[in-house]
Write a protein that holds these residues in place. Structure first.
Motif, PDB file in Angstrom:
ATOM      1  N   LEU A 176       6.674  -0.936   5.390  1.00  0.00           N
ATOM      2  CA  LEU A 176       5.489  -1.518   4.768  1.00  0.00           C
ATOM      3  C   LEU A 176       4.769  -2.414   5.767  1.00  0.00           C
ATOM      4  O   LEU A 176       5.395  -3.204   6.468  1.00  0.00           O
ATOM      5  N   VAL A 177       3.446  -2.276   5.840  1.00  0.00           N
ATOM      6  CA  VAL A 177       2.638  -3.090   6.752  1.00  0.00           C
ATOM      7  C   VAL A 177       1.681  -3.949   5.924  1.00  0.00           C
ATOM      8  O   VAL A 177       0.652  -3.455   5.437  1.00  0.00           O
ATOM      9  N   PRO A 178       1.976  -5.236   5.727  1.00  0.00           N
ATOM     10  CA  PRO A 178       1.064  -6.116   4.991  1.00  0.00           C
ATOM     11  C   PRO A 178      -0.276  -6.245   5.729  1.00  0.00           C
ATOM     12  O   PRO A 178      -0.300  -6.474   6.929  1.00  0.00           O
ATOM     13  N   ARG A 179      -1.388  -6.116   5.004  1.00  0.00           N
ATOM     14  CA  ARG A 179      -2.703  -6.259   5.634  1.00  0.00           C
ATOM     15  C   ARG A 179      -3.748  -6.621   4.581  1.00  0.00           C
ATOM     16  O   ARG A 179      -3.563  -6.377   3.389  1.00  0.00           O
ATOM     17  N   ARG A 180      -4.857  -7.184   5.041  1.00  0.00           N
ATOM     18  CA  ARG A 180      -5.902  -7.660   4.147  1.00  0.00           C
ATOM     19  C   ARG A 180      -7.041  -6.660   3.944  1.00  0.00           C
ATOM     20  O   ARG A 180      -7.784  -6.742   2.972  1.00  0.00           O
ATOM     21  N   ASP A 181      -7.192  -5.729   4.882  1.00  0.00           N
ATOM     22  CA  ASP A 181      -8.384  -4.891   4.893  1.00  0.00           C
ATOM     23  C   ASP A 181      -8.236  -3.586   4.112  1.00  0.00           C
ATOM     24  O   ASP A 181      -8.890  -2.598   4.427  1.00  0.00           O
ATOM     25  N   TRP A 182      -7.382  -3.580   3.096  1.00  0.00           N
ATOM     26  CA  TRP A 182      -7.168  -2.330   2.358  1.00  0.00           C
ATOM     27  C   TRP A 182      -8.110  -2.185   1.163  1.00  0.00           C
ATOM     28  O   TRP A 182      -8.124  -1.160   0.477  1.00  0.00           O
ATOM     29  N   GLY A 183      -8.915  -3.238   0.879  1.00  0.00           N
ATOM     30  CA  GLY A 183      -9.905  -3.137  -0.186  1.00  0.00           C
ATOM     31  C   GLY A 183      -9.509  -3.774  -1.497  1.00  0.00           C
ATOM     32  O   GLY A 183     -10.260  -3.661  -2.481  1.00  0.00           O
ATOM     33  N   GLY A 184      -8.374  -4.442  -1.530  1.00  0.00           N
ATOM     34  CA  GLY A 184      -7.938  -5.086  -2.767  1.00  0.00           C
ATOM     35  C   GLY A 184      -7.437  -6.490  -2.496  1.00  0.00           C
ATOM     36  O   GLY A 184      -7.568  -7.036  -1.393  1.00  0.00           O
ATOM     37  N   ARG A 185      -6.841  -7.098  -3.512  1.00  0.00           N
ATOM     38  CA  ARG A 185      -6.360  -8.465  -3.391  1.00  0.00           C
ATOM     39  C   ARG A 185      -4.962  -8.501  -2.775  1.00  0.00           C
ATOM     40  O   ARG A 185      -4.154  -7.606  -2.979  1.00  0.00           O
ATOM     41  N   GLY A 186      -4.703  -9.576  -2.013  1.00  0.00           N
ATOM     42  CA  GLY A 186      -3.384  -9.778  -1.435  1.00  0.00           C
ATOM     43  C   GLY A 186      -3.136  -8.908  -0.217  1.00  0.00           C
ATOM     44  O   GLY A 186      -3.993  -8.141   0.228  1.00  0.00           O
TER      45      GLY A 186
END
Length: 238
Positions: free
Chosen positions: A219-229
């Motif tokens: 899993l790669v946490p990221r902000r730019d996926w279009g949703g919250r968190g």
């Protein structure tokens, strides 16, 4: 002049707390309950410090050495002392839990070693112990489940990694059932791992079956996926 050392917040902790328990006499279930109790109290005490706008290391004196008059110095000192004691208690509980786990699996391995050969699993207690021992050893290596995936947003990092609603989490990078502290450790890992791969080990129930499959997901946490968190999923503690 008012005594600035007198406690003024009724909800603050006392210096006593519950009497110490003999951890060596507690079973695994009681140790887990003690662990949860300590973590809940630590969370409450942390909220007390936050309400004053201070941390464990925040200075309680002015630049010229006088006690600050904008905070309840006495309560903060009492709270900090209690937190330090609870942190030490938490370490002791974790140590006993780890010993208990090692002893448990050592006993299973001994039972497996003396189990009689031959016969069917349905009518041979020794063989049943052997099978259970192997399953438990596998579960212990992965870690006991400590959280459940409640929901996953389509297209999110969690969805792309393969997480599904209903999965139970055994480990989330360095966070596991022994140290997750009511999932605060998971949140810390996520914040520190933005843009980097995190290995998440989950257990998933197979459709139309009572057995589970064990998965290791990246899993790669990221902000730019279009949703919250950073994840796009909701975890709840077990």
């Amino acid at each position: 002049m008012d005594d600035i050392h007198a406690p003024t917040v009724a909800s603050g902790p006392t210096s006593g707390g519950p009497p110490p328990r003999d951890l060596s006499k507690l079973g695994m279930v009681d140790l887990m309950q003690e662990k949860e109790r300590i973590e809940e109290e630590l969370s409450a005490l942390s909220s007390v410090l936050t309400s004053h706008g201070v941390r464990m290391s925040t200075s309680l004196t002015t630049f010229d050495g006088f006690p600050r008059d904008d905070i309840d110095v006495a309560q903060i000192r009492t709270t900090r002392t209690r937190i330090i004691r609870l942190r030490n208690d938490h370490k002791d509980v974790m140590s006993h839990l780890e010993k208990g786990i090692h002893n448990h699996f050592a006993n299973l391995q001994r039972a497996q070693a003396v189990a009689p050969s031959g016969g069917n699993a349905g009518d041979t207690p020794g063989l049943q112990a052997s099978v259970s021992g192997n399953a438990a050893s596998d579960a212990g290596a992965a870690g006991m489940p400590f959280a459940k995936v409640n929901s996953v947003v389509p297209g999110s990092p969690a969805d792309q990694a393969g997480l599904r609603a209903g999965d139970t989490v055994r480990s989330f990078a360095s966070a596991n059932w022994l140290n997750h502290e009511r999932l605060s450790k998971v949140a810390q890992v996520v914040q520190q791992s933005e843009g980097r791969t995190v290995v998440v080990k989950v257990s998933r129930k197979e459709p139309n079956s009572t057995s589970n499959i064990e998965l290791s997901l990246e899993l790669v946490p990221r902000r730019d996926w279009g949703g919250r968190g950073l994840l796009g999923c909701h975890l709840v503690p077990l």
